[in-house]
Scaffold this active site. Structure first.
Site, PDB file in Angstrom:
ATOM      1  N   ASP A   1      32.575  30.294  38.222  1.00 24.73           N
ATOM      2  CA  ASP A   1      32.330  28.849  38.376  1.00 24.73           C
ATOM      3  C   ASP A   1      32.832  28.335  39.721  1.00 24.73           C
ATOM      4  OD1 ASP A   1      31.362  28.993  35.825  1.00 24.73           O
ATOM      5  OD2 ASP A   1      32.861  27.682  34.907  1.00 24.73           O
TER       6      ASP A   1
ATOM      7  N   ARG B   1      26.744  40.068  55.986  1.00 25.94           N
ATOM      8  CA  ARG B   1      25.687  40.218  54.983  1.00 25.94           C
ATOM      9  C   ARG B   1      26.068  39.383  53.767  1.00 25.94           C
ATOM     10  NH1 ARG B   1      25.351  44.544  50.621  1.00 25.94           N
ATOM     11  NH2 ARG B   1      23.350  44.035  49.667  1.00 25.94           N
TER      12      ARG B   1
ATOM     13  N   HIS C   1      20.905  39.490  44.767  1.00 28.23           N
ATOM     14  CA  HIS C   1      22.119  40.236  44.433  1.00 28.23           C
ATOM     15  C   HIS C   1      22.584  39.758  43.051  1.00 28.23           C
ATOM     16  CE1 HIS C   1      25.724  42.556  46.297  1.00 28.23           C
ATOM     17  NE2 HIS C   1      25.970  42.427  45.002  1.00 28.23           N
TER      18      HIS C   1
ATOM     19  N   ASN D   1      19.445  44.088  46.006  1.00 27.80           N
ATOM     20  CA  ASN D   1      20.665  44.879  46.049  1.00 27.80           C
ATOM     21  C   ASN D   1      20.776  45.753  44.813  1.00 27.80           C
ATOM     22  OD1 ASN D   1      23.473  45.334  47.252  1.00 27.80           O
ATOM     23  ND2 ASN D   1      23.979  44.754  45.138  1.00 27.80           N
ATOM     24  N   GLU D   2      20.801  47.054  45.031  1.00 30.27           N
ATOM     25  CA  GLU D   2      21.123  48.026  43.995  1.00 30.27           C
ATOM     26  C   GLU D   2      20.244  47.959  42.752  1.00 30.27           C
ATOM     27  OE1 GLU D   2      25.311  47.935  43.115  1.00 30.27           O
ATOM     28  OE2 GLU D   2      25.811  48.762  45.064  1.00 30.27           O
TER      29      GLU D   2
ATOM     30  N   ASN E   1      24.441  51.577  49.676  1.00 33.92           N
ATOM     31  CA  ASN E   1      25.773  51.208  49.181  1.00 33.92           C
ATOM     32  C   ASN E   1      26.396  52.456  48.593  1.00 33.92           C
ATOM     33  OD1 ASN E   1      25.074  48.599  49.798  1.00 33.92           O
ATOM     34  ND2 ASN E   1      25.122  47.831  47.686  1.00 33.92           N
TER      35      ASN E   1
ATOM     36  N   TYR F   1      30.160  54.291  47.246  1.00 27.81           N
ATOM     37  CA  TYR F   1      31.573  54.143  46.930  1.00 27.81           C
ATOM     38  C   TYR F   1      32.255  55.447  46.526  1.00 27.81           C
ATOM     39  CZ  TYR F   1      30.927  49.079  47.026  1.00 27.81           C
ATOM     40  OH  TYR F   1      30.657  47.797  47.437  1.00 27.81           O
TER      41      TYR F   1
ATOM     42  N   GLU G   1      27.165  48.668  52.080  1.00 29.70           N
ATOM     43  CA  GLU G   1      28.444  48.449  51.390  1.00 29.70           C
ATOM     44  C   GLU G   1      29.224  49.751  51.350  1.00 29.70           C
ATOM     45  OE1 GLU G   1      28.323  46.743  47.397  1.00 29.70           O
ATOM     46  OE2 GLU G   1      26.797  45.291  48.030  1.00 29.70           O
TER      47      GLU G   1
HETATM   48  C1  GBH Z   1      28.532  47.153  44.295  1.00 33.28           C
HETATM   49  O1  GBH Z   1      28.106  47.925  43.204  1.00 33.28           O
HETATM   50  C2  GBH Z   1      27.971  45.756  44.219  1.00 33.28           C
HETATM   51  O2  GBH Z   1      26.850  45.610  45.065  1.00 33.28           O
HETATM   52  C3  GBH Z   1      28.974  44.674  44.525  1.00 33.28           C
HETATM   53  O3  GBH Z   1      28.485  43.436  44.094  1.00 33.28           O
HETATM   54  C4  GBH Z   1      30.298  45.007  43.898  1.00 33.28           C
HETATM   55  O4  GBH Z   1      31.236  43.977  44.066  1.00 33.28           O
HETATM   56  C5  GBH Z   1      30.791  46.283  44.538  1.00 33.28           C
HETATM   57  O5  GBH Z   1      29.886  47.309  44.351  1.00 33.28           O
HETATM   58  C6  GBH Z   1      32.120  46.786  44.001  1.00 33.28           C
HETATM   59  O6  GBH Z   1      32.007  47.234  42.685  1.00 33.28           O
HETATM   60  O7  GBH Z   1      32.973  50.890  35.210  1.00 33.28           O
HETATM   61  O8  GBH Z   1      32.265  53.181  34.906  1.00 33.28           O
HETATM   62  O9  GBH Z   1      30.840  51.362  34.158  1.00 33.28           O
HETATM   63  C7  GBH Z   1      28.637  49.227  43.201  1.00 33.28           C
HETATM   64  C8  GBH Z   1      28.081  50.115  42.141  1.00 33.28           C
HETATM   65  C9  GBH Z   1      28.285  51.059  40.017  1.00 33.28           C
HETATM   66  C10 GBH Z   1      30.137  49.883  40.856  1.00 33.28           C
HETATM   67  C11 GBH Z   1      28.844  50.968  38.624  1.00 33.28           C
HETATM   68  C12 GBH Z   1      30.694  49.710  39.453  1.00 33.28           C
HETATM   69  C13 GBH Z   1      30.786  50.576  37.253  1.00 33.28           C
HETATM   70  C14 GBH Z   1      31.049  51.899  36.659  1.00 33.28           C
HETATM   71  N1  GBH Z   1      28.709  49.964  40.844  1.00 33.28           N
HETATM   72  N2  GBH Z   1      30.271  50.787  38.602  1.00 33.28           N
HETATM   73  S1  GBH Z   1      31.836  51.815  35.106  1.00 33.28           S
END
Ligand code: GBH
Length: 489
Positions: free
Chosen positions: A59, A84, A129, A173-174, A314, A316, A385
């Site tokens: 919010d 971005r 997004h 996005n994604e 993206n 991670y 990302e």
């Molecule tokens: C991105 O997603 C997003 O674009 C962004 O908005 C977000 O803030 C950022 O990453 C950080 O998370 O908990 O085992 O179910 C990243 C891809 C894949 C990350 C699924 C979170 C959850 C796995 N995402 N994951 S689980």
């Protein structure tokens, strides 16, 4: 933790761009101010509040709707080439459709864009997004094929409004998170929980919508506005548990991100062959008259192929993959994971930073970039990302500094071998609403104080690191930020 340093210092190529990213629902707040309509995350956080950690909502979030000048000041402190951010569809289109445009919503983005341009910070816009207008969700959202028209109308309004000044566009996005987490699982709005069907309908519609928006820009706007446009795919690296799991790991790659990348970046287009085969075979075994994976028409395959000027990535983390054909009932059937036929888990040798999903695996980034280069003819890659969270508040984020150093090093390794990476984006500029994790997981280079109305932002150690990286265009594995120096522009 910086074992095996191969280079002390490494230069980035001339023209390489550094930025940070956020998204509308995660930072803006002002959820119903100035004519904004309800989005699917407003609905989820209000109607089913405690499905989100600590019953948090977006919010107010970082209140960037009102704090945008401070946000741009932070970009200047860091010396960013670009920022971005995403547009909120329900903020711009109060009816969800093209008949009415909310001027106040346009003003907010115009103010943000103009403030950035004043200081030579390039705006990069993500159209979608994750904050779909609730009304469109009531009509089935991304599972309704009409979303193709709804999305392209919205894209047209955005190109018209901002395309004179915005030269970098991301459509969606994604897709994997939109379709799998939103429609198959129950881990993102709208919590459909219909695995085995809904994510595949979503995938088809989303790819067609993306491609239509791409061609709209390409044909009508690029000639006069001269920008670049593409999609953002989230991709983890999938590492086989043993030699016996090499095929399984490749299947995981093809389902998890090849599903969206193959139709766009491969020579042949369409969903990956292994995906079509596995879903069709399972569907037949389960007694369905047709595959649960919808087909593209020949025209659709053609239209989607090549519909991205770059590979928006993206990235991670990584997972280990082991084959499991579900004979022992590990997965519900039918379901997406039953279709892939694998189990995914995290190696206990990977660095643990307190997250169940985000383990620190820089070599996975290297392997992924290498695979993208080899499989898709070395496309230009924009890393849209990359970053990691901390679970507790605090400015001395040494873990994050180390994460960035090691992931950037892995990226440079791939670039040395020919990967055409031109853009790098740290997620995130500041702490924000981390979806189901609420404000618990903090990804910011800047800490946000969510307990005071001002939502004050303060630079972390990683902000100092990133600033120096951008100033020197050089990765120095030994650089230790000095936080006693005040952060200034
Ligand atoms: C991105 O997603 C997003 O674009 C962004 O908005 C977000 O803030 C950022 O990453 C950080 O998370 O908990 O085992 O179910 C990243 C891809 C894949 C990350 C699924 C979170 C959850 C796995 N995402 N994951 S689980």
């Amino acid at each position: 933790d910086l074992k095996n340093i191969r280079h002390e210092k490494r230069k980035f190529p001339e023209g390489f761009l550094f930025g940070t990213a956020t998204s509308s629902y995660q930072v803006e707040g002002a959820w119903n101010d100035d004519g904004k309509a309800e989005g699917i995350w407003d609905r989820l956080t209000h109607a089913r509040p405690c499905t989100v950690k600590n019953c948090d909502t977006g919010d107010i979030a970082g209140n960037s709707y009102y704090n945008y000048k401070r946000d741009v000041e932070m970009m200047r402190e860091l010396g960013l080439d670009f920022y971005r951010f995403s547009l909120s569809w329900p903020r711009i289109l109060p009816t969800s459709f093209s008949d009415q445009v909310n001027e106040a919503g346009l003003n907010y983005y115009n103010n943000l864009i103009n403030e950035m341009l004043k200081y030579n910070i390039e705006p990069m816009i993500t159209l979608y997004h994750w904050d779909l207008p609730q009304k469109l969700q009531d009509l089935g959202g991304w599972t309704n094929p009409h979303v193709v028209d709804w999305f392209t109308d919205y894209a047209k309004i955005a190109f018209e409004a901002f395309g004179d000044r915005v030269k970098f566009w991301f459509t969606i996005n994604e897709p994997r998170e939109v379709c799998y987490q939103g429609y198959a699982g129950a881990s993102m709005a709208p919590l459909y929980n219909m695995s085995g069907y809904a994510e595949y309908l979503c995938a088809k519609n989303l790819l067609v919508a993306h491609a239509k928006a791409y061609h709209l820009y390409n044909n009508e706007y690029r000639p006069k506005q001269g920008g670049t446009i593409g999609i953002v795919v989230s991709a983890s690296w999938h590492e086989p548990e043993t030699e016996n799991d090499i095929v399984a790991a490749e299947d995981a790659n093809q389902f998890e991100w090849g599903q969206y990348a193959h139709p766009i970046f491969s020579e042949s287009g369409d969903f990956p062959a292994v995906m079509k085969e596995r879903v069709a075979a399972n569907s037949a075994d389960q007694g369905f008259f047709r595959s649960r994976l919808p087909e593209f028409t020949a025209e659709e395959i053609d239209m989607i192929k090549g519909s991205s000027d770059f590979f928006g990535l993206n990235h991670y983390t990584s997972s280990l993959i082991v084959r499991n054909e579900s004979v022992n009932g590990y997965h519900v059937s039918p379901s997406y994971y039953d279709d892939i036929g694998v189990i995914m888990y995290k190696s206990n040798t990977w660095e643990d930073i307190g997250s169940p999903w985000l383990k620190v695996v820089p070599e996975g980034f290297y392997k992924l970039l290498t695979k993208i280069r080899e499989d898709y003819g070395n496309p230009t890659v924009f890393v849209t990302e990359n970053g990691c969270m901390q679970i507790t508040a605090g400015l001395e984020d040494d873990t994050r500094v180390s994460f960035y150093k090691r992931y950037l090093e892995a990226m440079l390794d791939a670039m040395d071998e020919g990967s055409d990476v031109q853009v790098y984006t740290a997620w995130s500029l500041m702490d924000n609403f981390e979806w189901m994790q609420g404000y618990n997981d903090r990804f910011g280079l800047y800490e946000v104080n969510f307990s005071i109305p001002e939502r004050t932002r303060t630079a972390r150690k990683s902000a100092y690191f990133y600033k120096e990286l951008i100033r020197t265009k050089e990765l120095d594995m030994h650089y230790e930020p000095d936080m006693s120096v005040p952060m200034t522009i």
